[in-house]
Design a protein around this motif. Sequence first.
Motif, short mmCIF file in Angstrom:
data_model
loop_
_atom_site.label_atom_id
_atom_site.label_comp_id
_atom_site.label_asym_id
_atom_site.label_seq_id
_atom_site.Cartn_x
_atom_site.Cartn_y
_atom_site.Cartn_z
N GLN A 179 0.81 -1.22 0.00
CA GLN A 179 0.00 0.00 0.00
C GLN A 179 0.84 1.27 0.00
O GLN A 179 0.32 2.35 -0.24
CB GLN A 179 -0.99 0.05 1.18
N TRP A 180 2.14 1.15 0.26
CA TRP A 180 2.99 2.34 0.26
C TRP A 180 3.70 2.48 -1.08
O TRP A 180 4.12 1.49 -1.69
CB TRP A 180 4.03 2.27 1.38
N GLN A 181 3.83 3.72 -1.54
CA GLN A 181 4.52 4.03 -2.79
C GLN A 181 5.48 5.19 -2.56
O GLN A 181 5.40 5.89 -1.56
CB GLN A 181 3.51 4.38 -3.89
N ASN A 182 6.34 5.41 -3.57
CA ASN A 182 7.31 6.49 -3.46
C ASN A 182 7.51 7.13 -4.82
O ASN A 182 7.56 6.45 -5.85
CB ASN A 182 8.66 5.98 -2.93
N THR A 183 7.62 8.45 -4.83
CA THR A 183 7.98 9.19 -6.03
C THR A 183 9.05 10.22 -5.67
O THR A 183 9.15 10.65 -4.52
CB THR A 183 6.77 9.95 -6.63
N GLY A 184 9.86 10.58 -6.66
CA GLY A 184 10.81 11.67 -6.47
C GLY A 184 12.08 11.31 -5.74
O GLY A 184 12.77 12.20 -5.23
N GLY A 185 12.42 10.03 -5.68
CA GLY A 185 13.64 9.62 -4.98
C GLY A 185 13.60 8.15 -4.67
O GLY A 185 13.02 7.36 -5.42
N THR A 186 14.20 7.77 -3.56
CA THR A 186 14.16 6.37 -3.13
C THR A 186 13.68 6.32 -1.69
O THR A 186 13.83 7.28 -0.92
CB THR A 186 15.54 5.70 -3.23
N ALA A 187 13.11 5.19 -1.33
CA ALA A 187 12.66 4.97 0.04
C ALA A 187 12.68 3.48 0.33
O ALA A 187 12.39 2.67 -0.56
CB ALA A 187 11.25 5.52 0.26
N TYR B 59 8.29 11.84 -2.04
CA TYR B 59 7.01 11.62 -1.37
C TYR B 59 6.79 10.12 -1.20
O TYR B 59 6.76 9.37 -2.18
CB TYR B 59 5.87 12.23 -2.19
N THR B 60 6.66 9.69 0.03
CA THR B 60 6.41 8.29 0.38
C THR B 60 5.02 8.24 0.98
O THR B 60 4.80 8.81 2.06
CB THR B 60 7.46 7.77 1.37
N TYR B 61 4.07 7.56 0.35
CA TYR B 61 2.67 7.78 0.69
C TYR B 61 1.83 6.52 0.56
O TYR B 61 2.25 5.51 -0.01
CB TYR B 61 2.09 8.87 -0.22
N ARG B 62 0.60 6.63 1.11
CA ARG B 62 -0.43 5.60 1.01
C ARG B 62 -1.77 6.31 0.83
O ARG B 62 -1.86 7.54 0.99
CB ARG B 62 -0.45 4.72 2.25
N PRO B 63 -2.88 5.58 0.54
CA PRO B 63 -4.20 6.23 0.41
C PRO B 63 -4.65 6.85 1.74
O PRO B 63 -4.36 6.34 2.82
CB PRO B 63 -5.12 5.07 0.00
N LEU B 64 -5.37 7.95 1.65
CA LEU B 64 -5.93 8.63 2.81
C LEU B 64 -7.37 8.17 3.02
O LEU B 64 -8.19 8.20 2.09
CB LEU B 64 -5.90 10.15 2.60
N ALA B 65 -7.66 7.73 4.25
CA ALA B 65 -9.02 7.30 4.60
C ALA B 65 -9.84 8.49 5.11
O ALA B 65 -9.31 9.54 5.44
CB ALA B 65 -8.97 6.21 5.65
N LYS B 66 -11.18 8.29 5.21
CA LYS B 66 -12.05 9.37 5.69
C LYS B 66 -11.75 9.72 7.14
O LYS B 66 -11.85 10.87 7.54
CB LYS B 66 -13.51 8.96 5.52
N ARG B 67 -11.46 8.69 7.93
CA ARG B 67 -10.96 8.92 9.29
C ARG B 67 -9.56 8.32 9.34
O ARG B 67 -9.40 7.11 9.13
CB ARG B 67 -11.87 8.29 10.35
N ASP B 68 -8.58 9.14 9.58
CA ASP B 68 -7.21 8.66 9.43
C ASP B 68 -6.30 9.40 10.40
O ASP B 68 -6.63 10.49 10.90
CB ASP B 68 -6.73 8.88 7.99
N GLU B 69 -5.16 8.78 10.65
CA GLU B 69 -4.13 9.40 11.48
C GLU B 69 -2.78 8.86 11.06
O GLU B 69 -2.63 7.66 10.84
CB GLU B 69 -4.37 9.11 12.96
N LEU B 70 -1.82 9.75 10.92
CA LEU B 70 -0.44 9.34 10.64
C LEU B 70 0.47 10.07 11.62
O LEU B 70 0.43 11.30 11.73
CB LEU B 70 -0.05 9.67 9.20
N VAL B 71 1.28 9.29 12.32
CA VAL B 71 2.25 9.84 13.27
C VAL B 71 3.64 9.47 12.78
O VAL B 71 3.90 8.31 12.46
CB VAL B 71 2.03 9.28 14.69
#
Length: 646
Positions: free
Chosen positions: A470-478, A503-515
Amino acid sequence: MKQLFLIVVCTLGLGHCVMGQSPVFAHPGLLHSAADLQRMKAAVAARRSPIYEGYKVFENSPFSKWAYQPKGPLAMVGRNPTVGQTDYDSDANAAYQNAVMWAMTGDQRYAQTAIRIVDAWSNTLQSITGKDAILMAGLGPFKMVNAAEILRYTNAGWSTAAVTRTEQHFLKVIYPVLAEFAPFANGNWDDAALKTVMAIGIFCNDREIFEKAVRYYVDGWGNGSLTHYIINDYGQVQETGRDQAHTQLGIGMLAECCEMAWHQGLDLYGYADNRLLKGFEYTAKYNLGDNDIAYTPMLDRTGKYAHSKPSELARGNLRAVYEQVYNHYVHRRGLAAPFTQAAADKLRPEGPGLPGADHPGYGTLFFSIDPVQVGNSGDVNATAIPAGLVLAAVPSASRLTWVGLHGVASYVIKRATQRKGPYVTIGTSENTTFYDSTAKKGTIYYYTVSGVQTAPSLPVAMAAGGLPLQWQNTGGTAQYDGSTFKVEAGGTFTDTAAAGFNYTYRPLAKRDELVMQVLPQPSSQFTTVGIMIRADTSFAAFMLYPGKTKEIEAPGWKLQLFQRLPVPVTGQQLLQAPAVTYGRLTGTYWIKVTRAGTTIRGFGSYDGITWNQIASLQWPAGKPSQIGVAAASNIDNTTTVRFRLP
């Protein structure tokens, strides 16, 4: 996962051997092995040239006298501002040199002087302070650890209780100052930290600390790791354009790491196609007066130091670092090193490692090897295991590299899905690289490497393909190792979100939290990093940002909201200690972003428990969006950022 081996430790003072258990390390095993000390002792007794001439220079040093009067101890030492630096360095020189004199002469008075100094400082010193604390902790203490290593393993009469106190002193007072190295500075800072971390790992029989140092040497993100310091195959050094004193200091400290690793069975000298030798040859050639060297203008990893040509500052002032490297590559390995040899010839017999406690010096005594006697130079270590494992995601495979063992021609690679195993053999290699093309994308795998008849290395881990599902990356390496994300980012980041950042990212849910927990320290002092929510051209990002100040070395770090939304929203928090000291991200910092329906909130925290809201804003409902970590170097180079997502 620590393995115990039965090893033989020769106690030079009484001329016999004792049996004991050791967690994979050979002792004495820092700059001098038992065989090295015996070789020096025998050569001095026989007045064999050039070792005997080197000994006479060493013996005449005031720091080599058993009657030396200690300058300390002090409860606090510091650098910039200076507090007791000269006193500590003088005592460290004396402790180390008296320990060596004891090992070569058997005169107990030298041992007693060295023990008295080490005990006094380990019982008294409580803190290391100042803007340059890492240099204070990385230079003099390296000699103190070497003194302790010799005393501990040569039957010097040092009590078990004192040894234990000294271990705790190194672990609790010295190591914490050095644990994150110095990626904010020129590479010699990194290397001062690197060599002393490695020495502490060996002396304290802590495989994790030792491994941390070896991995930073081969894959660190600061200026001081091998291929960031010696930047190309010509041998150009990161500080060549700064001055020749610091350049020689840095490569000399990398060499000291290699010698310690060699005594633990590792061929760190040979890493990256003998890159260290190339750095020495390049530097020696230039400092011997030859202008025919290639030079590539460069910007360093911090973004602060740009050089367009080799520096003439301190050119020709050769430091006492060449005998060690000459003897290894020419006498141990049979390679050509004409300029390093010429520098060693010019200095022979090498004197002290000036200034202060910067180098061990005295290489003619310490490192001269008769090619006929190479087999007796302390090269054999039956407890050795591979180290410095590095994983990278490459097309259709995971690439594993490591530091090989000298004398070992074949390796066994094992893999598991948990750190504790079970590990299953997945292949062998006749070199120090292995490609695993059978890993399932997104699954975290742990790898170990062993010689055919050695114990396995400490494991290294990575999600196959680099990132979890579910995680992806653009603009570099991760890549993700099951605990920590590591990204390599270039580009810029402003409130216009210019293309090019990582940018290292995943989909955003309607109720979500990222720490996210930002780990110290990024390699660029101009790094921007934080949590971004993005959809098409709209975004909101809560970013750590190094605000400009009058001092380039001390940016004004803040957590700031950047956005491109119809309704502007502002918010920021200036960072303070412990997250920031002297303008450096020396501590961790937490960022949290939440979504509840159309409301986005951003928070900052110094401990991940108590949160301070920075800002809130409205985000369009039902719009497909991503959430993740954005990072940019904001310089004409890349930056390395490490973080955790608890």
